[in-house]
Design an enzyme around this catalytic site. Structure first.
Site, PDB file in Angstrom:
ATOM      1  N   HIS A 210      -9.700   2.238   0.815  1.00 21.70           N
ATOM      2  CA  HIS A 210      -8.252   1.998   0.720  1.00 21.70           C
ATOM      3  C   HIS A 210      -7.941   1.474  -0.671  1.00 21.70           C
ATOM      4  O   HIS A 210      -8.270   0.333  -1.004  1.00 21.70           O
ATOM      5  CB  HIS A 210      -7.819   1.009   1.787  1.00 21.70           C
ATOM      6  CG  HIS A 210      -6.333   0.893   1.929  1.00 21.70           C
ATOM      7  ND1 HIS A 210      -5.450   1.555   1.107  1.00 21.70           N
ATOM      8  CD2 HIS A 210      -5.567   0.177   2.799  1.00 21.70           C
ATOM      9  CE1 HIS A 210      -4.207   1.260   1.458  1.00 21.70           C
ATOM     10  NE2 HIS A 210      -4.257   0.431   2.488  1.00 21.70           N
TER      11      HIS A 210
ATOM     12  N   GLU B 291      -0.369   5.195  14.102  1.00 26.35           N
ATOM     13  CA  GLU B 291       0.027   6.365  13.312  1.00 26.35           C
ATOM     14  C   GLU B 291      -0.145   7.653  14.106  1.00 26.35           C
ATOM     15  O   GLU B 291       0.710   8.545  14.038  1.00 26.35           O
ATOM     16  CB  GLU B 291      -0.778   6.435  12.020  1.00 26.35           C
ATOM     17  CG  GLU B 291      -0.334   7.561  11.098  1.00 26.35           C
ATOM     18  CD  GLU B 291      -1.042   7.578   9.762  1.00 26.35           C
ATOM     19  OE1 GLU B 291      -0.614   8.349   8.878  1.00 26.35           O
ATOM     20  OE2 GLU B 291      -2.026   6.815   9.591  1.00 26.35           O
TER      21      GLU B 291
ATOM     22  N   PHE C 190       1.639  -3.604   3.926  1.00 27.57           N
ATOM     23  CA  PHE C 190       1.941  -4.922   4.470  1.00 27.57           C
ATOM     24  C   PHE C 190       3.407  -5.255   4.176  1.00 27.57           C
ATOM     25  O   PHE C 190       3.914  -4.979   3.082  1.00 27.57           O
ATOM     26  CB  PHE C 190       1.054  -5.991   3.829  1.00 27.57           C
ATOM     27  CG  PHE C 190      -0.365  -5.999   4.317  1.00 27.57           C
ATOM     28  CD1 PHE C 190      -0.770  -5.238   5.403  1.00 27.57           C
ATOM     29  CD2 PHE C 190      -1.320  -6.788   3.689  1.00 27.57           C
ATOM     30  CE1 PHE C 190      -2.086  -5.255   5.858  1.00 27.57           C
ATOM     31  CE2 PHE C 190      -2.631  -6.820   4.131  1.00 27.57           C
ATOM     32  CZ  PHE C 190      -3.016  -6.054   5.217  1.00 27.57           C
TER      33      PHE C 190
ATOM     34  N   HIS D 149      -2.297   7.792   6.709  1.00 22.90           N
ATOM     35  CA  HIS D 149      -2.607   6.487   6.117  1.00 22.90           C
ATOM     36  C   HIS D 149      -4.023   6.101   6.516  1.00 22.90           C
ATOM     37  O   HIS D 149      -4.774   5.605   5.689  1.00 22.90           O
ATOM     38  CB  HIS D 149      -1.587   5.457   6.579  1.00 22.90           C
ATOM     39  CG  HIS D 149      -1.721   4.134   5.916  1.00 22.90           C
ATOM     40  ND1 HIS D 149      -1.649   3.974   4.547  1.00 22.90           N
ATOM     41  CD2 HIS D 149      -1.932   2.886   6.433  1.00 22.90           C
ATOM     42  CE1 HIS D 149      -1.801   2.692   4.244  1.00 22.90           C
ATOM     43  NE2 HIS D 149      -1.985   2.018   5.368  1.00 22.90           N
TER      44      HIS D 149
ATOM     45  N   CYS E 270       0.807  -1.224   0.000  1.00 22.64           N
ATOM     46  CA  CYS E 270       0.000   0.000   0.000  1.00 22.64           C
ATOM     47  C   CYS E 270       0.837   1.270   0.000  1.00 22.64           C
ATOM     48  O   CYS E 270       0.293   2.368  -0.119  1.00 22.64           O
ATOM     49  CB  CYS E 270      -0.954  -0.015   1.176  1.00 22.64           C
ATOM     50  SG  CYS E 270      -2.003  -1.495   1.181  1.00 22.64           S
TER      51      CYS E 270
ATOM     52  N   LYS F  98      -9.254   8.266   3.198  1.00 19.32           N
ATOM     53  CA  LYS F  98      -9.754   6.909   2.963  1.00 19.32           C
ATOM     54  C   LYS F  98     -11.153   6.733   3.534  1.00 19.32           C
ATOM     55  O   LYS F  98     -11.847   5.773   3.178  1.00 19.32           O
ATOM     56  CB  LYS F  98      -8.805   5.871   3.572  1.00 19.32           C
ATOM     57  CG  LYS F  98      -7.489   5.708   2.834  1.00 19.32           C
ATOM     58  CD  LYS F  98      -6.652   4.584   3.451  1.00 19.32           C
ATOM     59  CE  LYS F  98      -5.315   4.410   2.737  1.00 19.32           C
ATOM     60  NZ  LYS F  98      -4.369   5.504   3.024  1.00 19.32           N
TER      61      LYS F  98
END
Length: 417
Positions: A342, A316, A403, A305, A165, A337
């Site tokens: 996402h 975060e 990931f 994010h 991502c 998002k």
């Protein structure tokens, strides 16, 4: 060696909120959700039955019908976004030196829809290998970069970047570095993703990573809300035309903003979960600030994010407070998002475009779908909940994490000659 300054001169995007940059930005500011029941396959037996799809997209409106059949949906998106960005930047085959124009493009997964279809077709047969001759060229994730270069006759540096991502943010940083080192004059960069399919949704469902709020898709992506239950899958493509300042000025290009710096780090912690204290996120924001030669106090807006996952959102925010300290309470934070879902490997570029538009228009898009405060998050932080805010944005920072523990961060700022 004197590094060159790098500016943005063109934008293109296909998103769940609109198939142009203008429509995307308008709906971001309005706080529109792109989530709806899945239309690309029958999801009635899946735990998650909704997603943020690109809507009203017919590839033959933009591409030759025969050409469109030979490329996966993610590459179709990439080509359309590249057309938009080239036109926006005022570039065409006649007014560029093709040897000095490159493409650095990303995807987190690539042609998953093609891969799924070919394998399923084979499984239905008698074992005789009958595969489409375009199977491999449609599937490989670097093909979008190649197709963009062929469509526009761009013969400069050309390669793909993959870091889950974080992919398109890493691609933009690579493009920025090539340009400031003088390896090209112009680079089209960004990313594309289109994996809303049985394999994509089923795979993420198996990981228990996605929201299952099927009764109310439009509010399912709720970053920083106490009742968040996972991310909403999206699909998108974005292209940013980056150009050396001297080249942009020489051709009289319009300039959206300047690229200030970027950073990349790893959590080295877990294949899917973030470091609980956001250590990698802290390090990547520090690296980007150092690369930009900026102090934390110079950042006005962070596009996080912010995927709407229980662990990720908290890690975060911890990182932001640790890096920005008291200034964390003066800047705006938002997770777009909440509206786009996402978009995986395309998330970084469409969120960078949101930051660029924030710098241009002095508006912070909201984090929608906030209903209940999370007691683990400091309520004094400005998460820009539910409504856009007008504010002078001299510099904006965009975070993306993937990931595998990949972290990437890019900073854009107002252009000052």
């Amino acid at each position: 060696m004197q590094l060159k300054r790098v500016v943005v001169t063109g934008l293109g995007a296909l998103t769940p909120l609109g198939n142009t940059v203008a429509d995307y930005w308008e709906n971001l500011v309005k706080g529109v959700s792109g989530a709806a029941p899945i239309t690309q396959f029958d999801a009635s037996k899946f735990r998650t039955q909704f997603a943020c799809e690109v809507k009203g997209f017919d590839p033959v409106q933009y591409l030759d019908k025969k050409e469109a059949r030979k490329i996966d949906r993610f590459t179709q998106f990439a080509l359309v976004a590249s057309d938009q960005a080239m036109a926006d930047a005022g570039l065409n085959k006649e007014n560029i030196n093709p040897d000095r124009v490159g493409v650095v493009f990303a995807s987190g997964i690539g042609g998953l829809i093609t891969f799924q279809q070919e394998v399923m077709d084979f499984a239905k047969g008698d074992g005789t290998p009958r595969f489409n001759p375009f199977f491999i060229p449609k599937m490989i994730l670097d093909i979008a970069a190649g197709q963009i270069s062929m469509r526009h006759n761009l013969r400069g540096p050309n390669f793909a970047v993959v870091s889950a991502c974080a992919s398109s943010t890493n691609a933009m940083i690579e493009a920025y570095n090539l340009l400031r080192l003088g390896k090209a004059d112009i680079i089209l960069t960004g990313g594309s993703e289109a994996v809303i399919s049985e394999a994509g949704v089923g795979g993420f469902n198996a990981m228990k990573a996605m929201s299952e709020r099927n009764d109310d898709p439009t509010t399912a992506s709720r970053p920083y809300d106490k009742d968040r239950d996972g991310f909403v899958m999206g699909e998108a493509a974005g292209v940013v035309v980056m150009e050396t300042l001297e080249h942009a000025l020489a051709r009289g290009a319009k300039i959206y903003c300047e690229i200030a710096g970027g950073g990349a780090t790893a959590d080295a912690y877990h294949i899917t979960a973030p470091h609980p204290d956001g250590l990698g996120a802290q390090n990547v924001m520090k690296a980007a600030l150092e690369d930009a030669g900026m102090q934390p106090e110079e950042i006005d807006y962070i596009n996080t994010h912010g995927t709407s996952t229980p662990l990720g959102d908290i890690a975060e925010v911890k990182a932001i407070v640790n890096v920005f300290k008291e200034h964390a309470y003066k800047l705006n934070i938002s997770a777009t998002k909440s509206m786009t879902g996402h978009c995986l490997g395309a998330a970084g570029v469409i969120e960078a475009i949101a930051c660029i538009q924030s710098v241009v228009h002095n508006i912070v898009p909201p984090t929608i779908n906030h209903f209940t405060d999370d007691p683990e998050l400091d309520p004094k932080l400005n998460f820009t909940f539910n409504k856009a805010q007008s504010k002078t944005i001299n510099a904006a920072l965009s975070n993306t994490f993937g990931f595998g523990g990949h972290n990437a961060c890019i900073i854009v700022k107002k252009f000052v000659a």
